[in-house]
Design an enzyme around this catalytic site. Structure first.
Site, PDB file in Angstrom:
ATOM      1  N   GLU A 133       0.822  -1.216   0.000  1.00 16.38           N
ATOM      2  CA  GLU A 133       0.000   0.000   0.000  1.00 16.38           C
ATOM      3  C   GLU A 133       0.857   1.269   0.000  1.00 16.38           C
ATOM      4  O   GLU A 133       0.512   2.268  -0.624  1.00 16.38           O
ATOM      5  CB  GLU A 133      -0.912  -0.006   1.242  1.00 16.38           C
ATOM      6  CG  GLU A 133      -1.886   1.142   1.302  1.00 16.38           C
ATOM      7  CD  GLU A 133      -2.878   1.130   0.150  1.00 16.38           C
ATOM      8  OE1 GLU A 133      -3.624   0.153   0.012  1.00 16.38           O
ATOM      9  OE2 GLU A 133      -2.880   2.101  -0.622  1.00 16.38           O
ATOM     10  N   GLY A 138       1.981   7.514  -0.607  1.00 11.44           N
ATOM     11  CA  GLY A 138       2.354   7.579   0.810  1.00 11.44           C
ATOM     12  C   GLY A 138       1.279   7.061   1.734  1.00 11.44           C
ATOM     13  O   GLY A 138       0.954   5.870   1.732  1.00 11.44           O
ATOM     14  N   GLU A 194      13.146  12.433  -3.476  1.00 11.32           N
ATOM     15  CA  GLU A 194      13.986  11.240  -3.432  1.00 11.32           C
ATOM     16  C   GLU A 194      15.446  11.682  -3.364  1.00 11.32           C
ATOM     17  O   GLU A 194      15.780  12.830  -3.677  1.00 11.32           O
ATOM     18  CB  GLU A 194      13.760  10.396  -4.684  1.00 11.32           C
ATOM     19  CG  GLU A 194      12.333   9.908  -4.849  1.00 11.32           C
ATOM     20  CD  GLU A 194      11.952   8.857  -3.820  1.00 11.32           C
ATOM     21  OE1 GLU A 194      12.657   7.842  -3.708  1.00 11.32           O
ATOM     22  OE2 GLU A 194      10.957   9.059  -3.113  1.00 11.32           O
ATOM     23  N   LYS A 209       4.527   4.570  -9.796  1.00  9.55           N
ATOM     24  CA  LYS A 209       3.254   4.506  -9.064  1.00  9.55           C
ATOM     25  C   LYS A 209       2.101   4.202 -10.014  1.00  9.55           C
ATOM     26  O   LYS A 209       1.177   3.452  -9.666  1.00  9.55           O
ATOM     27  CB  LYS A 209       3.030   5.818  -8.313  1.00  9.55           C
ATOM     28  CG  LYS A 209       4.024   6.009  -7.161  1.00  9.55           C
ATOM     29  CD  LYS A 209       4.012   7.433  -6.653  1.00  9.55           C
ATOM     30  CE  LYS A 209       4.939   7.608  -5.462  1.00  9.55           C
ATOM     31  NZ  LYS A 209       5.238   9.015  -5.174  1.00  9.55           N
TER      32      LYS A 209
HETATM   33  N1  HSE Z   1       9.475  11.319  -3.651  1.00  4.00           N
HETATM   34  C1  HSE Z   1       8.150  10.797  -3.494  1.00  4.00           C
HETATM   35  C2  HSE Z   1       7.167  11.925  -3.650  1.00  4.00           C
HETATM   36  C3  HSE Z   1       8.028  10.155  -2.141  1.00  4.00           C
HETATM   37  O1  HSE Z   1       7.592  13.074  -3.615  1.00  4.00           O
HETATM   38  O2  HSE Z   1       5.981  11.692  -3.842  1.00  4.00           O
HETATM   39  C4  HSE Z   1       6.812   9.350  -1.954  1.00  4.00           C
HETATM   40  O3  HSE Z   1       6.754   8.287  -2.849  1.00  4.00           O
END
Ligand code: HSE
Length: 375
Positions: A133, A138, A194, A209
């Site tokens: 999940e 997030g 990241e 995603k």
């Molecule tokens: N770097 C990703 C973002 C972190 O900014 O959404 C969460 O997956």
């Protein structure tokens, strides 16, 4: 994994932004990890690269090891939580745990997007739950609801803002008049970006995603490298990837047309061919006064169009350790309650094919960048 009163011992691989929060939950709020109708969860150990740093961050030395393979294979470990990120050694460790019949929870979107078909095959063959999940948006619950609560539906489109860093940057440019560089530095300082910001700002993180969303929505694993992160002009020349070509002047011009620029991930079945999905992740001109246009900062928003439900939307914090730990811990509790994999009762997914989205109107900014216009 049979649900019983027996304690389930959890190995955590990685103690970065998310791992530290999950460890903290075990240490400080253990009652949250004891479902009334499932097995209580307890921490077996935490594998890290740098033990001194983890100790300094407050993780008791008795829990720490720098040998993740050893921890995964330990006799008294029941569940593995992979929060290392990256493809290797995460793939080898997750595959070994699943193969040995151990449930796995992971937040690793790259791992799922690039090795989803083989990991799903191992999990199904070994009957080891695999839950992920936290890989998308997030703390926002979106994957389990797609597979379970919306399981009666035929999904006709998934779209959304699924990268908090780029949305933070675009929002800071639109609302605070910041330059792209200033806004990126602020996103990094806040811990959202990241380690390599290219994965965020060029759209790879959002592509990964979208692959995972499409697996749950359409039953197909799309090849991430086939999903475009650029628009092309009439001669087929590609523009800048992700949001790196977006300028403050483009955002001002979009605003004058009642629009704002968002990095929008979209996937929809195409041409009536099973497994053929029109998918892309591109900077897009959305109405400024729409739910997507109003989604600001690190928030994510995902809209699901489906029959018979119509449109449902999920919105919330898409990045950050505390929010993402909510999804990881939720998956752990689901396993302790015997709920199985994130794909729940859906059939095994095959490989899908990415096709181009249909031609549509563009807003052309002063920079020359072309932004698809959507409502
Ligand atoms: N770097 C990703 C973002 C972190 O900014 O959404 C969460 O997956």
């Amino acid at each position: 994994l049979a649900v019983s009163g027996r304690r389930l011992r959890v190995a955590i691989l990685g103690a970065g932004t998310v791992g530290r929060e999950v460890v903290r939950a075990f240490l400080e709020t253990p009652a949250r990890l004891q479902p009334a109708d499932g097995s209580p969860l307890e921490l077996a150990g935490v594998a890290v690269r740098d033990i001194a740093r983890a100790t300094a961050a407050g993780i008791p030395a008795r829990l720490l090891t720098d040998a993740p393979a050893h921890l995964v294979g330990a006799q008294d470990v029941d569940i593995v939580v992979e929060l290392m990120g990256g493809e290797e050694p995460a793939r080898t460790l997750v595959a070994a745990a699943l193969d040995a019949g151990r449930p796995v929870v992971t937040a690793n979107k790259r791992l799922l997007a690039r090795h989803g078909p083989s990991l799903e095959a191992i999990a199904r063959r070994a009957e080891s739950p695999l839950r992920f999940e936290a890989t998308v948006a997030g703390g926002v619950p979106i994957l389990a609801p797609l597979a379970s609560d919306l399981g009666a539906n035929a999904v006709t489109r998934v779209r959304g803002i699924v990268n908090g860093t780029t949305n933070f940057i675009l929002s800071a440019m639109a609302h605070a008049g910041r330059s792209y560089g200033e806004a990126l530095a602020a996103a990094q300082a806040a811990g959202y970006a990241e380690a390599d910001p290219a994965a965020d700002v060029e759209g790879q993180d959002a592509i990964e995603k979208l692959v995972i969303l499409a697996r749950l929505a359409f039953g197909a694993w799309l090849p991430p490298e086939a999903i475009p992160n650029q628009t092309t002009d009439d001669d087929g020349a590609a523009g800048p990837p992700g949001i790196i070509g977006v300028t403050a002047a483009d955002i001002v011009a979009a605003r004058a047309a009642g629009r704002t620029i968002k990095l929008l991930a979209t996937a929809a079945p195409a041409g009536g061919v099973p497994g053929s999905i029109a998918a892309r992740v591109v900077a897009t001109a959305v109405p400024v006064d729409s739910p997507l246009g109003r989604t600001s900062g690190v928030l994510n928003r995902i809209e699901i169009d489906a029959r018979p439900v119509g449109q449902v939307a999920f919105e919330g914090p898409g990045a950050g350790g505390a929010a993402t730990s909510s999804a990881v811990i939720g998956d752990l509790i689901a396993i302790a309650r015997g709920l199985g994999s994130t794909w729940a009762g859906l059939p095994e997914a095959g490989r899908g094919r990415v096709v181009a989205a249909e031609h549509e109107a563009y807003l052309v900014g002063p920079s020359g960048a072309r932004y698809p216009v959507v409502d």
